[in-house]
Design an enzyme around this catalytic site. Structure first.
Site, PDB file in Angstrom:
ATOM      1  N   GLU A 118       0.823  -1.321   0.006  1.00  0.00           N
ATOM      2  CA  GLU A 118      -0.170   0.055  -0.064  1.00  0.00           C
ATOM      3  C   GLU A 118       0.914   1.382  -0.022  1.00  0.00           C
ATOM      4  O   GLU A 118       0.517   2.235  -0.695  1.00  0.00           O
ATOM      5  CB  GLU A 118      -1.183  -0.211   1.067  1.00  0.00           C
ATOM      6  N   HIS A 173     -10.820  -4.806   9.521  1.00  0.00           N
ATOM      7  CA  HIS A 173     -11.475  -4.670   8.141  1.00  0.00           C
ATOM      8  C   HIS A 173     -12.998  -3.955   8.281  1.00  0.00           C
ATOM      9  O   HIS A 173     -13.754  -4.029   7.258  1.00  0.00           O
ATOM     10  CB  HIS A 173     -11.889  -6.043   7.460  1.00  0.00           C
TER      11      HIS A 173
HETATM   12  C1  TPP Z   1      -2.142  -4.763   4.373  1.00  0.00           C
HETATM   13  C2  TPP Z   1      -3.278  -5.514   3.740  1.00  0.00           C
HETATM   14  N1  TPP Z   1      -3.324  -5.177   2.259  1.00  0.00           N
HETATM   15  C3  TPP Z   1      -4.341  -6.089   1.693  1.00  0.00           C
HETATM   16  C4  TPP Z   1      -5.049  -6.999   2.490  1.00  0.00           C
HETATM   17  C5  TPP Z   1      -6.118  -7.666   1.671  1.00  0.00           C
HETATM   18  N2  TPP Z   1      -5.710  -9.247   1.406  1.00  0.00           N
HETATM   19  C6  TPP Z   1      -5.933 -10.113   2.296  1.00  0.00           C
HETATM   20  S1  TPP Z   1      -5.049 -11.530   2.057  1.00  0.00           S
HETATM   21  C7  TPP Z   1      -4.504 -11.174   0.689  1.00  0.00           C
HETATM   22  C8  TPP Z   1      -3.612 -11.699  -0.141  1.00  0.00           C
HETATM   23  C9  TPP Z   1      -2.389 -12.406   0.702  1.00  0.00           C
HETATM   24  O1  TPP Z   1      -1.695 -12.992   0.071  1.00  0.00           O
HETATM   25  P1  TPP Z   1      -0.514 -13.932   0.670  1.00  0.00           P
HETATM   26  O2  TPP Z   1       0.157 -13.090   1.575  1.00  0.00           O
HETATM   27  O3  TPP Z   1      -0.002 -14.597  -0.557  1.00  0.00           O
HETATM   28  O4  TPP Z   1      -1.590 -14.695   1.422  1.00  0.00           O
HETATM   29  P2  TPP Z   1      -2.574 -15.976   1.052  1.00  0.00           P
HETATM   30  O5  TPP Z   1      -3.723 -15.341   0.723  1.00  0.00           O
HETATM   31  O6  TPP Z   1      -1.914 -16.400  -0.337  1.00  0.00           O
HETATM   32  O7  TPP Z   1      -2.389 -17.198   1.965  1.00  0.00           O
HETATM   33  C10 TPP Z   1      -4.981  -9.280   0.465  1.00  0.00           C
HETATM   34  C11 TPP Z   1      -4.458  -8.877  -0.557  1.00  0.00           C
HETATM   35  C12 TPP Z   1      -4.827  -7.185   3.819  1.00  0.00           C
HETATM   36  N3  TPP Z   1      -5.389  -8.079   4.502  1.00  0.00           N
HETATM   37  N4  TPP Z   1      -3.875  -6.353   4.289  1.00  0.00           N
END
Ligand code: TPP
Ligand code: MG
Lengths: 323, 336
Positions: B69, B138
């Protein structure tokens, strides 16, 4: 430790993976039937990572977890009743209904929290490692996070602090190929996320994240180094998420064939083949059945519990001083 | 090739569709406009807002980003300084926390610090609010954070028409504008003009007129206040309902005029009371000539001073509901 040769260890590993699978299948089903609220991130297909990693830990060690954290919580030994009760918004849930799926944590097993913030747990893990070091303790901290977290500023700052202070932290990246819809191929220039370790002067290894043995070996080595005061390690476990990212995912960014090809590498089926010489068919079936029964029992117990109470909400915000 | 649109035509769109239409029209009209954010491309946005825009405008202008972000907002600040018109989507307004340096220390202040020599014409859109069971990280309503920073403009659309019109005005604006959408509103429908009609920033909307009290509400509380006003009317209490729409700039004149006429003010926000924006509106009222016309203390109905809980019944209890507005309003009128 060989997870396949000793019957007790093999059984424990298999039981943990089945429990995670059955728990999440049950949660998926409850959600689909409108009996569960909120959103949900399932780790089905990734069970070998928490199962293999947590077997390298002992009592008193810490973990930090993620939004996709049911597996970490279960592998660390949490009570299924209290987890299910949390998801079903009951007073008996781990967070008394205040946290839900993204915040479930059994603090008694050293779980410092699932986290709704991507990479939120990484600097926290460094801080827990610092506390251990300041107390001259022997514990280690395993920090779980996804591939997506590796591009957050917090990740870099947390890993660097752990590196420069030689903190007893093991950074375990669950590389499931996607951060929501963004593939690792698009989000990174490096081929392997473990390469990022070099930037911080710490070891980095990539292992097959669908093989609990491979995960366990790498995390055990890292835990060993950490306990010996030699600082952190980055372990990248390559795996795959079978289900959508969350409940809003239409899977537009990947193909059916890709999902299918990873389902064929089911970590549980693979491990069952690997332990075929150690556990009998009956033994294996018993692990599976036991997991299903424990999850059913957790749902029954949670359903019978009182709903979370709104009465004490404002009292719950600040801890009371004990001085 | 802009299609010819009938200037008077409106149709029913959802709030999310209205936002998407504004984004599409702005990109058609101005090559400098582009979108960036997590999963805004093929996924179509975490709440489906950007939808098919990537198919219409391509991956270059509807740009998926890694989960970064601070980097995303910083890139928008830089692109804006260098002549583009970036529009950032942050998936949940809670994650603006990650980007706060670029929003607060950079975007908001560069124009001023550089003596007016540079501008940062960017828009940051992010959904806020509770009601989806997404829990404490959230579900926040963080408008007061941004409203506290000189240099930012802060917009909170409460209807589909405003979601489009205010966003278009925000995109035109030469300053950084934070547009706080509400996740519970995305599926709400309403009339939206087809043409890219701007809704000026800094005009409070009078959603309903009544002589007994003035209810000022923002975000999802606007529709709750309107619903409450119907119930109150059935009880013989006539409420005016005002929607400031933009917190910065704030049209307090319209609020002051309404309170001068009714003599009572009930200020409703989803965010926790302490330090919330309705405290600012209360101060504007009591500092104004409306003070002498007040028949009752200015009242606030706000979210509890708690993080948003997960359990549905707890989540509901944490923020004002229609029945709470009815109760507070009728007490205010009956008691004073
Ligand atoms: C700071 C932040 N940015 C965006 C999100 C929204 N979000 C939640 S999970 C996710 C994907 C995360 O990907 P990864 O770290 O690869 O974990 P996975 O979901 O694949 O287990 C996103 C974009 C969030 N929760 N926190
Ligand atoms: Mg991932």
């Amino acid at each position: 430790m060989d997870l396949t040769k000793d019957a007790a260890v093999a059984r424990e590993t298999l039981r943990t993976m089945w429990t995670i699978r059955r728990f999440e299948e049950a949660v998926d089903d409850l959600f689909a039937r409108g009996l569960m609220h909120g959103t949900m991130h399932l780790s089905i297909g990734q069970e070998a990572v928490p199962a293999g990693a947590c077997l390298a830990l002992r009592e008193g060690d810490y973990i930090t977890s993620t939004h996709r954290g049911h597996g970490h919580c279960i592998a660390r030994g949490a009570e299924l009743d209290a987890m299910m009760a949390e998801l079903l918004a009951k007073e008996t849930g781990y967070c008394r209904g205040r946290g839900g799926s993204m915040h479930i944590a059994d603090v008694a097993t050293g779980n410092l929290g699932a986290n709704g913030i991507v990479a939120g747990g990484v600097p926290i893990a460094a801080g827990a490692g610092l506390a251990v070091k300041l107390r001259r303790g022997e514990q280690v901290v395993v920090s779980f996070f996804g591939d997506g977290a590796v591009n957050e500023g917090a990740w870099h700052e947390g890993v660097n602090l752990a590196a420069i202070w030689d903190l007893p932290v093991v950074f375990v990246c669950e590389n499931n190929h996607y951060g929501m819809s963004m593939s690792v191929g698009k989000a990174f220039k490096v081929q392997r996320l473990a390469e990022r370790a070099a930037a911080y002067g710490i070891p980095g290894v990539t292992v097959d994240g669908n093989d609990p043995q491979a995960v366990h070996d790498a995390v055990s080595d890292a835990v060993h180094r950490a306990r010996a005061g030699q600082g952190p390690t980055l372990v990248e476990a390559v795996t795959y998420r079978w289900k959508g990212h969350s409940k809003s995912d239409k899977n537009l960014y990947r193909t059916r064939e890709e999902i299918e090809s990873w389902r064929e590498q089911d970590p549980i089926a693979r491990f069952e083949r690997a332990v075929a010489g150690t556990l009998s068919e009956v033994d294996i079936a018993a692990c599976r059945d036991e997991a299903r029964e424990r999850v059913r029992e957790a749902i029954r117990t949670a359903n019978a519990a009182p709903d979370a109470s709104a009465d004490s909400l404002t009292d719950a915000v600040y801890a009371r001083s004990d001085r | 090739m802009t299609a010819v649109l009938d200037a008077t035509s409106t149709r029913t769109l959802t709030y999310a569709e209205a936002v998407r239409e504004a984004l599409g029209q702005a990109m058609e009209d101005d090559e400098r406009v582009f979108l960036l954010g997590e999963d805004v491309g093929t996924y179509g946005g975490a709440f489906g807002v950007t939808g098919d825009l990537v198919h219409r405008f391509g991956e270059e202008r509807v740009r998926d980003t890694p989960i970064s972000e601070l980097g995303i907002v910083g890139a928008a600040v830089g692109a804006a300084l260098a002549g583009m018109r970036p529009i950032v989507e942050i998936q949940f307004s809670d994650f603006t926390a990650q980007a706060m340096d670029q929003i607060v220390n950079q975007a908001a202040k560069i124009h001023f610090m550089l003596g007016g020599a540079a501008t940062v014409p960017m828009v940051l859109r992010a959904p806020g609010g509770s009601g989806t069971g997404a829990a404490a990280q959230h579900s926040q309503s963080l408008e007061a954070w941004f409203a506290h920073v000189p240099g930012l403009k802060v917009v909170m659309p409460a209807t589909p028409a405003d979601a489009k019109g205010l966003l278009l005005a925000a995109i035109d604006d030469p300053n950084p504008v934070i547009v706080l959408e509400h996740k519970l509103l995305y599926k709400q429908s309403g009339p939206v003009p087809e043409v890219p009609e701007r809704v000026r920033l800094g005009e409070t909307a009078v959603r309903r007129t009544g002589g007994d009290l003035t209810i000022v509400a923002t975000g999802v509380m606007v529709s709750r206040a309107l619903e409450a006003a119907e119930t109150l009317a059935a009880q013989g209490i006539q409420a005016s309902v005002l929607d400031p729409r933009t917190l910065r700039p704030l049209d307090d004149r319209t609020i002051v005029d309404s309170v001068t006429a009714t003599g009572r003010a009930l200020l409703v926000q989803e965010a926790p009371k302490t330090g919330g924006f309705m405290g600012e509106i209360a101060a504007r009222i009591v500092e104004s000539s409306a003070f002498g016309h007040l028949r009752a203390p200015v009242a606030r109905l706000c979210g509890l001073d708690v993080p948003i809980p997960y359990a549905p019944q707890l989540e509901r209890a944490a923020v004002p509901q229609v029945e709470d507005i009815v109760r507070e309003a009728s007490e205010l009128v009956k008691r004073w």
